[in-house]
Design a protein around this motif. Structure first.
Motif, PDB file in Angstrom:
ATOM      1  N   ARG A  13      48.644  35.426  46.608  1.00 30.13           N
ATOM      2  CA  ARG A  13      48.583  36.662  45.821  1.00 30.13           C
ATOM      3  C   ARG A  13      49.928  36.978  45.186  1.00 30.13           C
ATOM      4  N   VAL A  14      49.862  37.494  43.971  1.00 33.38           N
ATOM      5  CA  VAL A  14      51.079  37.862  43.250  1.00 33.38           C
ATOM      6  C   VAL A  14      51.646  39.166  43.787  1.00 33.38           C
ATOM      7  N   ASN A  15      50.821  40.149  44.064  1.00 38.58           N
ATOM      8  CA  ASN A  15      51.248  41.444  44.611  1.00 38.58           C
ATOM      9  C   ASN A  15      50.577  41.617  45.975  1.00 38.58           C
ATOM     10  N   PRO A  16      51.181  41.081  47.027  1.00 39.04           N
ATOM     11  CA  PRO A  16      50.506  41.000  48.324  1.00 39.04           C
ATOM     12  C   PRO A  16      50.617  42.240  49.213  1.00 39.04           C
ATOM     13  N   LEU A  17      50.589  43.413  48.642  1.00 33.15           N
ATOM     14  CA  LEU A  17      50.698  44.627  49.452  1.00 33.15           C
ATOM     15  C   LEU A  17      49.500  44.754  50.386  1.00 33.15           C
ATOM     16  N   GLY A  18      49.779  45.020  51.649  1.00 39.51           N
ATOM     17  CA  GLY A  18      48.727  45.257  52.610  1.00 39.51           C
ATOM     18  C   GLY A  18      47.940  44.039  53.039  1.00 39.51           C
ATOM     19  N   ILE A  19      48.508  42.846  52.914  1.00 40.43           N
ATOM     20  CA  ILE A  19      47.767  41.665  53.345  1.00 40.43           C
ATOM     21  C   ILE A  19      47.655  41.660  54.862  1.00 40.43           C
ATOM     22  N   GLY A  20      46.531  41.227  55.341  1.00 42.97           N
ATOM     23  CA  GLY A  20      46.323  41.159  56.775  1.00 42.97           C
ATOM     24  C   GLY A  20      46.630  39.771  57.301  1.00 42.97           C
ATOM     25  N   GLY A  21      46.578  39.651  58.597  1.00 40.88           N
ATOM     26  CA  GLY A  21      46.755  38.342  59.202  1.00 40.88           C
ATOM     27  C   GLY A  21      48.194  38.007  59.500  1.00 40.88           C
ATOM     28  N   GLU A  22      48.333  36.977  60.272  1.00 41.52           N
ATOM     29  CA  GLU A  22      49.655  36.479  60.644  1.00 41.52           C
ATOM     30  C   GLU A  22      49.961  35.222  59.849  1.00 41.52           C
ATOM     31  N   ASP A  23      51.163  34.744  60.003  1.00 45.21           N
ATOM     32  CA  ASP A  23      51.587  33.489  59.377  1.00 45.21           C
ATOM     33  C   ASP A  23      51.392  33.449  57.865  1.00 45.21           C
ATOM     34  N   PRO A  24      52.044  34.354  57.132  1.00 48.51           N
ATOM     35  CA  PRO A  24      51.944  34.272  55.677  1.00 48.51           C
ATOM     36  C   PRO A  24      52.527  32.959  55.160  1.00 48.51           C
ATOM     37  N   VAL A  25      52.033  32.550  54.014  1.00 44.75           N
ATOM     38  CA  VAL A  25      52.559  31.361  53.344  1.00 44.75           C
ATOM     39  C   VAL A  25      53.036  31.758  51.957  1.00 44.75           C
ATOM     40  N   PHE A  26      54.134  31.154  51.537  1.00 51.11           N
ATOM     41  CA  PHE A  26      54.757  31.470  50.261  1.00 51.11           C
ATOM     42  C   PHE A  26      54.577  30.333  49.270  1.00 51.11           C
ATOM     43  N   GLY A  27      54.634  30.685  48.000  1.00 50.06           N
ATOM     44  CA  GLY A  27      54.574  29.693  46.938  1.00 50.06           C
ATOM     45  C   GLY A  27      55.346  30.178  45.727  1.00 50.06           C
ATOM     46  N   TRP A  28      55.706  29.266  44.854  1.00 54.44           N
ATOM     47  CA  TRP A  28      56.435  29.599  43.633  1.00 54.44           C
ATOM     48  C   TRP A  28      56.352  28.431  42.668  1.00 54.44           C
ATOM     49  N   GLN A  29      56.766  28.676  41.440  1.00 60.71           N
ATOM     50  CA  GLN A  29      56.874  27.637  40.416  1.00 60.71           C
ATOM     51  C   GLN A  29      58.309  27.621  39.916  1.00 60.71           C
ATOM     52  N   SER A  30      58.782  26.463  39.589  1.00 57.07           N
ATOM     53  CA  SER A  30      60.126  26.345  39.011  1.00 57.07           C
ATOM     54  C   SER A  30      60.001  26.018  37.527  1.00 57.07           C
ATOM     55  N   ALA A  31      61.027  26.406  36.776  1.00 58.10           N
ATOM     56  CA  ALA A  31      61.027  26.174  35.336  1.00 58.10           C
ATOM     57  C   ALA A  31      62.429  25.858  34.865  1.00 58.10           C
ATOM     58  N   SER A  32      62.509  25.001  33.863  1.00 58.97           N
ATOM     59  CA  SER A  32      63.791  24.665  33.255  1.00 58.97           C
ATOM     60  C   SER A  32      63.544  24.061  31.876  1.00 58.97           C
ATOM     61  N   ASP A  33      64.455  24.333  30.946  1.00 62.56           N
ATOM     62  CA  ASP A  33      64.385  23.705  29.625  1.00 62.56           C
ATOM     63  C   ASP A  33      64.936  22.289  29.655  1.00 62.56           C
ATOM     64  N   ARG A  34      65.654  21.954  30.684  1.00 63.78           N
ATOM     65  CA  ARG A  34      66.249  20.627  30.791  1.00 63.78           C
ATOM     66  C   ARG A  34      65.222  19.611  31.279  1.00 63.78           C
ATOM     67  N   ARG A  35      65.256  18.445  30.738  1.00 64.25           N
ATOM     68  CA  ARG A  35      64.341  17.379  31.139  1.00 64.25           C
ATOM     69  C   ARG A  35      64.738  16.817  32.493  1.00 64.25           C
ATOM     70  N   ALA A  36      63.756  16.321  33.208  1.00 64.30           N
ATOM     71  CA  ALA A  36      63.958  15.641  34.494  1.00 64.30           C
ATOM     72  C   ALA A  36      64.684  16.520  35.515  1.00 64.30           C
ATOM     73  N   THR A  37      64.399  17.812  35.494  1.00 62.82           N
ATOM     74  CA  THR A  37      64.988  18.735  36.453  1.00 62.82           C
ATOM     75  C   THR A  37      63.951  19.035  37.523  1.00 62.82           C
ATOM     76  N   SER A  38      64.367  18.969  38.767  1.00 61.19           N
ATOM     77  CA  SER A  38      63.421  19.258  39.846  1.00 61.19           C
ATOM     78  C   SER A  38      64.127  19.964  41.001  1.00 61.19           C
ATOM     79  N   GLN A  39      63.330  20.604  41.810  1.00 59.65           N
ATOM     80  CA  GLN A  39      63.832  21.299  42.988  1.00 59.65           C
ATOM     81  C   GLN A  39      64.182  20.283  44.067  1.00 59.65           C
TER      82      GLN A  39
END
Length: 75
Positions: A13-39
């Motif tokens: 969820r983008v706005n995870p207010l009030g989520i239930g449960g334990e063990d939340p998991v996170f995610g994201w996207q990376s962006a760059s104008d440069r070629r061959a750039t990675s996390q």
């Protein structure tokens, strides 16, 4: 644009207010104008206020993973 992070999610969820449960998991996207750039590593910080890490920090984790990253802090 330098390397940046966007589309932050918690439990899919983008706005995870009030989520239930334990063990939340996170995610994201990376962006760059440069070629061959990675996390190469990430650090997740959880705090009671924006910009603080007073609840939990993952520390620097050498990984290109961007989805399903588990929270490891207190309940």
């Amino acid at each position: 644009m330098p390397f940046s992070v966007r589309a932050l999610t918690t439990n899919g969820r983008v706005n995870p207010l009030g989520i239930g449960g334990e063990d939340p998991v996170f995610g994201w996207q990376s962006a760059s104008d440069r070629r061959a750039t990675s996390q190469k590593a990430y650090e997740i910080q959880v705090g009671r206020t924006p910009g603080s890490a007073d609840v939990w920090s993952s520390g620097k984790v050498a990984s290109d993973r961007q989805v399903g990253v588990r929270y490891g802090g207190p309940d």
